[in-house]
Design an enzyme around this catalytic site. Structure first.
Site, PDB file in Angstrom:
ATOM      1  CE  LYS A  78       5.657  -1.693  -5.726  1.00 61.52           C
ATOM      2  NZ  LYS A  78       5.925  -1.829  -7.149  1.00 61.52           N
ATOM      3  CB  SER A  79       1.655   5.991  -4.123  1.00 66.89           C
ATOM      4  OG  SER A  79       2.852   6.593  -4.563  1.00 66.89           O
ATOM      5  N   GLY A  80       1.730   4.745  -7.461  1.00 62.94           N
ATOM      6  CA  GLY A  80       1.468   5.183  -8.833  1.00 62.94           C
ATOM      7  C   GLY A  80       2.665   5.897  -9.450  1.00 62.94           C
ATOM      8  CG  HIS A 144      10.327   5.495  -3.424  1.00 67.39           C
ATOM      9  ND1 HIS A 144       9.139   5.842  -4.030  1.00 67.39           N
ATOM     10  CD2 HIS A 144      10.687   4.307  -3.975  1.00 67.39           C
ATOM     11  CE1 HIS A 144       8.814   4.905  -4.919  1.00 67.39           C
ATOM     12  NE2 HIS A 144       9.742   3.973  -4.914  1.00 67.39           N
ATOM     13  CE1 TYR A 232      -2.503   4.500  -9.232  1.00 69.98           C
ATOM     14  CE2 TYR A 232      -4.598   3.897  -8.201  1.00 69.98           C
ATOM     15  CZ  TYR A 232      -3.618   3.664  -9.148  1.00 69.98           C
ATOM     16  OH  TYR A 232      -3.743   2.612 -10.018  1.00 69.98           O
ATOM     17  NE  ARG A 298      -1.591  -5.721  -7.317  1.00 74.64           N
ATOM     18  CZ  ARG A 298      -2.835  -5.847  -6.873  1.00 74.64           C
ATOM     19  NH1 ARG A 298      -3.476  -6.986  -6.981  1.00 74.64           N
ATOM     20  NH2 ARG A 298      -3.449  -4.820  -6.295  1.00 74.64           N
ATOM     21  N   GLY A 300      -3.934  -1.781 -11.137  1.00 75.09           N
ATOM     22  CA  GLY A 300      -4.120  -0.348 -11.388  1.00 75.09           C
ATOM     23  C   GLY A 300      -5.515   0.162 -11.094  1.00 75.09           C
TER      24      GLY A 300
HETATM   25  N1  LIG Z   1      -0.590   3.574 -15.935  1.00 79.75           N
HETATM   26  C1  LIG Z   1      -1.053   3.248 -14.752  1.00 79.75           C
HETATM   27  N2  LIG Z   1      -2.256   3.681 -14.325  1.00 79.75           N
HETATM   28  C2  LIG Z   1      -2.734   3.349 -13.113  1.00 79.75           C
HETATM   29  N3  LIG Z   1      -2.073   2.561 -12.233  1.00 79.75           N
HETATM   30  C3  LIG Z   1      -0.864   2.101 -12.602  1.00 79.75           C
HETATM   31  C4  LIG Z   1      -0.290   2.418 -13.864  1.00 79.75           C
HETATM   32  N4  LIG Z   1       0.912   1.817 -13.942  1.00 79.75           N
HETATM   33  C5  LIG Z   1       1.092   1.147 -12.798  1.00 79.75           C
HETATM   34  N5  LIG Z   1       0.026   1.307 -11.979  1.00 79.75           N
HETATM   35  C6  LIG Z   1      -0.180   0.719 -10.651  1.00 79.75           C
HETATM   36  O1  LIG Z   1       0.623   1.418  -9.688  1.00 79.75           O
HETATM   37  C7  LIG Z   1       1.053   0.485  -8.689  1.00 79.75           C
HETATM   38  C8  LIG Z   1       2.581   0.431  -8.683  1.00 79.75           C
HETATM   39  O2  LIG Z   1       3.003   1.568  -7.981  1.00 79.75           O
HETATM   40  P1  LIG Z   1       4.365   2.320  -8.299  1.00 79.75           P
HETATM   41  O3  LIG Z   1       4.449   2.588  -9.737  1.00 79.75           O
HETATM   42  O4  LIG Z   1       4.396   3.486  -7.366  1.00 79.75           O
HETATM   43  O5  LIG Z   1       5.466   1.255  -7.878  1.00 79.75           O
HETATM   44  S1  LIG Z   1       6.972   1.619  -7.489  1.00 79.75           S
HETATM   45  O6  LIG Z   1       6.952   2.307  -6.181  1.00 79.75           O
HETATM   46  O7  LIG Z   1       7.537   2.448  -8.554  1.00 79.75           O
HETATM   47  O8  LIG Z   1       7.643   0.294  -7.393  1.00 79.75           O
HETATM   48  C9  LIG Z   1       0.447  -0.857  -9.033  1.00 79.75           C
HETATM   49  O9  LIG Z   1      -0.806  -0.874  -8.347  1.00 79.75           O
HETATM   50  P2  LIG Z   1      -1.604  -2.243  -8.018  1.00 79.75           P
HETATM   51  O10 LIG Z   1      -2.146  -2.727  -9.308  1.00 79.75           O
HETATM   52  O11 LIG Z   1      -2.703  -1.836  -7.076  1.00 79.75           O
HETATM   53  O12 LIG Z   1      -0.640  -3.175  -7.384  1.00 79.75           O
HETATM   54  C10 LIG Z   1       0.301  -0.714 -10.540  1.00 79.75           C
HETATM   55  O13 LIG Z   1      -0.594  -1.622 -11.114  1.00 79.75           O
END
Ligand SMILES: Nc1ncnc2c1ncn2[C@@H]1O[C@H](COP(=O)(O)OS(=O)(=O)O)[C@@H](OP(=O)(O)O)[C@H]1O
Length: 332
Positions: A78-80, A144, A232, A298, A300
């Site tokens: 969940k770090s991006g 991970h 992130y 969700r 981002g």
């Molecule tokens: N393109 C892009 N840009 C910025 N942020 C993004 C993007 N895609 C996914 N997200 C946000 O990243 C969060 C999901 O984390 P992960 O991708 O690490 O999830 S996982 O570990 O692979 O399951 C989750 O964060 P939150 O919105 O805070 O829940 C996603 O919304």
């Protein structure tokens, strides 16, 4: 632990069908019930759900051909991850797909499909070695896994590791939302307060969070040519700077012409939350492991945890973070 498949639970969280080797190991490991999955098991100091543990064992055993040209994306959950997978894929394939908004694989495939997880996709289902030799160079994988649990061949090779983390407050809230969406069996306690306590005690997927970050932070200082550490928050604040650094680090820097032609902006646009989350493929569809594509998108944004955590919770997380990471010179 359940031995029968439960169709209400996505495949990757099923506890049935794990190997005897994994079952025997699990019997010797500390176990916790609760949020994220019915059970988490502590192996080499970190917590995994059951099928994930099987994948960890399997990739430690079989991923013995890490190449110097490999690129491994490593993240705390969940770090991006999804974002960094998209960016790195687009970066490495920019010459193959120069018309980014016409026929790019990211327009029709989820980033997790294009960049598989070593322990979740490649080694989870069967104890078989996938044919990794057929993948063109540079091979791009993700994991991970904490540094201490990486397959030996990754430690020994000169592959590049891109490590991404995110401040623990937003990481926790993102994870909490994700687990709530899953609607696991009734035994899961997904209240914010209970989940928070567990997270603070280190019990979360691939947690303790702080030890995960610390492992890679220390190694990135010792091996700066092998490990690039990203945050992130930094990516959100200055994405083109981070992308340029990333390109240099993996050995394919942008030329002056590319910069002038707007290639960097195109990659950032294609991989933006707005574009990716609105693609048909990411609104519908599931990974073969059972996770819905839309669960990776969700909000981002940075700082959403302020809308959920109390002032006391924020203070508590800040204190833990300062104690465990600030002492080593790492701050978010
Ligand atoms: N393109 C892009 N840009 C910025 N942020 C993004 C993007 N895609 C996914 N997200 C946000 O990243 C969060 C999901 O984390 P992960 O991708 O690490 O999830 S996982 O570990 O692979 O399951 C989750 O964060 P939150 O919105 O805070 O829940 C996603 O919304």
């Amino acid at each position: 632990m359940s031995s029968q498949p439960n169709n209400a639970i996505p495949k990757y969280l099923q506890e049935s069908e794990v190997s005897q080797e994994c079952k025997d190991l699990i019997a010797t490991l500390p176990m916790e019930k609760g949020w994220l999955a019915s059970h988490l098991h502590q192996y080499q100091g970190f917590w995994y759900f059951t099928r994930q543990l099987q994948g960890v064992l399997s990739c430690q055993k079989h991923f013995n051909n890490s190449l110097n040209s490999d690129i491994l994306i490593v993240t705390t959950p969940k770090s991006g991850t999804t974002w960094l997978k998209a960016l790195t894929f687009a970066l490495l394939n920019r010459h193959k797909y120069p018309k980014m908004f016409e026929n790019h694989p990211l327009l029709t495939k989820n980033p997790h499909f294009l960049v598989p997880f070593l322990e979740l996709d490649l080694y989870n289902d069967k104890d078989l070695v996938p044919d990794l030799n057929s993948i063109p160079s540079p091979r791009l994988f993700s994991t991970h896994l904490p540094y201490v649990s990486l397959p030996k061949s990754v430690i020994d090779s000169n592959c590049k590791i891109l490590y991404l983390c995110r401040n623990p407050k937003d990481t926790f809230i993102s994870l909490w939302h994700f687990t709530n969406k899953l609607k696991l069996d009734g035994t899961s306690t997904n209240s914010l307060e209970d989940s928070f306590k567990k997270f603070c005690n280190g019990v979360s997927i691939c947690g303790p969070f702080w030890e995960h970050v610390l492992g890679y932070w220390k190694e990135s200082l010792d091996q700066p040519k092998k490990i690039m550490l990203m945050r992130y928050e930094e990516m959100k604040k200055n994405p083109s700077f981070v992308l340029k650094e990333l390109a240099r680090f993996v050995g394919c820097p942008f030329s002056k012409e590319e910069e002038d032609e707007g290639v960097i902006d195109d990659i950032l646009k294609l991989c933006s939350f707005k574009i990716l989350s609105n693609l048909e493929v990411n609104k519908k569809g599931k990974l073969s492991s059972g996770e819905e594509h839309r669960a990776f998108f969700r909000l981002g944004e940075v700082g959403d945890s302020n809308n959920y955590l109390t002032a006391e919770m924020i203070e508590q997380l800040d204190i833990i973070t300062e104690k465990k990471l600030g002492h080593y010179g790492f701050r978010f």
